[in-house]
Design a protein around this motif. Structure first.
Motif, short mmCIF file in Angstrom:
data_model
loop_
_atom_site.label_atom_id
_atom_site.label_comp_id
_atom_site.label_asym_id
_atom_site.label_seq_id
_atom_site.Cartn_x
_atom_site.Cartn_y
_atom_site.Cartn_z
N VAL A 1 0.87 -1.18 0.00
CA VAL A 1 0.00 0.00 0.00
C VAL A 1 0.91 1.24 0.00
CG1 VAL A 1 -1.68 1.36 1.32
CG2 VAL A 1 -1.94 -1.11 1.19
N LEU A 2 0.70 2.08 -1.00
CA LEU A 2 1.43 3.35 -1.08
C LEU A 2 0.43 4.44 -0.74
CD1 LEU A 2 3.03 2.84 -4.62
CD2 LEU A 2 4.15 2.48 -2.42
N ALA B 1 -4.43 -0.63 6.06
CA ALA B 1 -3.38 -1.56 5.64
C ALA B 1 -3.35 -2.78 6.55
CB ALA B 1 -2.03 -0.85 5.66
N LEU B 2 -3.57 -2.56 7.84
CA LEU B 2 -3.53 -3.69 8.78
C LEU B 2 -4.62 -4.72 8.44
CD1 LEU B 2 -2.73 -1.95 12.15
CD2 LEU B 2 -1.37 -3.70 10.99
N LYS C 1 -1.41 -8.43 2.81
CA LYS C 1 -1.05 -9.85 2.94
C LYS C 1 -0.03 -9.99 4.06
CE LYS C 1 -1.45 -10.99 -1.94
NZ LYS C 1 -0.71 -11.31 -3.16
N LYS C 2 0.16 -11.23 4.49
CA LYS C 2 1.25 -11.52 5.44
C LYS C 2 2.54 -11.01 4.79
CE LYS C 2 2.82 -15.56 7.98
NZ LYS C 2 4.02 -16.09 7.36
N ASN C 3 3.41 -10.39 5.52
CA ASN C 3 4.65 -9.79 4.99
C ASN C 3 4.40 -8.59 4.07
OD1 ASN C 3 6.14 -11.78 6.26
ND2 ASN C 3 5.96 -13.15 4.50
N GLY C 4 3.17 -8.06 4.09
CA GLY C 4 2.85 -6.90 3.25
C GLY C 4 3.61 -5.65 3.73
N LYS C 5 3.66 -4.67 2.83
CA LYS C 5 4.44 -3.46 3.11
C LYS C 5 3.62 -2.21 2.85
CE LYS C 5 8.45 -5.99 1.85
NZ LYS C 5 9.14 -6.62 0.77
#
Ligand SMILES: C[S@@+](CC[C@H](N)C(=O)[O-])C[C@H]1O[C@@H](n2cnc3c(N)ncnc32)[C@H](O)[C@@H]1O
Length: 208
Positions: free
Chosen positions: A123-124, A153-154, A158-162
């Motif tokens: 997510v930017l 975003a939380l 995804k798992k390990n998402g940024k």
């Protein structure tokens, strides 16, 4: 320095136009067919953190006029590029656009529906509120939106998402840091050189 003269415009508008006319990054963005000099902030951060890759689900919040989406859609050729802004945005190849207010929960729901129930890898957010002229109030309003972006975003990474998110030093930034410390594995603040020295903006990068 080329000064901009127009009696009908306010002093701050004239200053803004003069600065734009004399900014080499504005010129460079035009030459490279980017819609905004903001792209150089993302390019610099991406060189350092290697965020944008192919086959990702990327959500770009506060996307207009579109330079960040132009850059990421070119690299993320086979993934999903999803952009959102409260303002309209001219279309970008390989990028879906939703016109809406991010603070509205229905808009957030619509946004994730476009990912077909999938989650985002990245997510930017370059969302910035219009300036009121009061720096403390501006920081507070923008950091409040950034907090909403973190919460979004939380739920949707995804798992390990940024996440890479614009913040402003000053009122509200500590609340962001608190939230980040309790919810993300890693975080760091970045001030890219393309970010104007007199701007309070700072980008916050977090990994789940
Ligand atoms: C600094 S600009 C983004 C520039 C963009 N990253 C680019 O590369 O072209 C900030 C954007 O945030 C948008 N914005 C502000 N509040 C918003 C909101 N509540 N929902 C969606 N977009 C918003 C503005 O309309 C503006 O287009």
């Amino acid at each position: 320095m080329k000064k901009f003269k127009n009696k009908k415009l306010s002093h701050s508008s004239k200053l803004w136009i003069t600065r734009q006319n004399n900014d080499p990054l504005v010129e460079l963005a035009k030459k490279q067919n980017y819609r905004s000099r903001a792209v150089f902030k993302l390019i610099e951060i991406d060189k350092k953190l290697k965020l944008i890759k192919n086959n990702l689900n990327i959500v770009d919040l506060g996307s207009a006029p579109g330079s960040w989406s132009q850059y990421s859609s070119k690299i993320n050729k086979n993934g999903i590029n999803l952009a959102l802004d409260i303002l309209p945005m001219k279309s970008i190849s390989n990028c879906k656009f939703l016109n809406g207010d991010f603070t509205n929960e229905i808009t957030q729901f619509e946004l994730m529906k476009i990912l077909n129930g999938g989650k985002a890898d990245l997510v930017l957010s370059d969302i910035a509120e219009n300036s009121t002229g009061n720096k403390n109030l501006d920081s507070m309003r923008s950091n409040l939106i950034s907090l909403t972006v973190l919460e979004f975003a939380l739920k949707n990474l995804k798992k390990n998402g940024k996440i890479l998110i614009k913040t402003f030093s000053g009122v509200g930034q500590q609340d962001l840091v608190q939230k980040v410390k309790t919810s993300f594995q890693k975080h760091l603040f970045i001030k890219p050189s393309a970010s104007r020295k007199d701007s309070k903006e700072l980008y916050l990068y977090c990994e789940l």
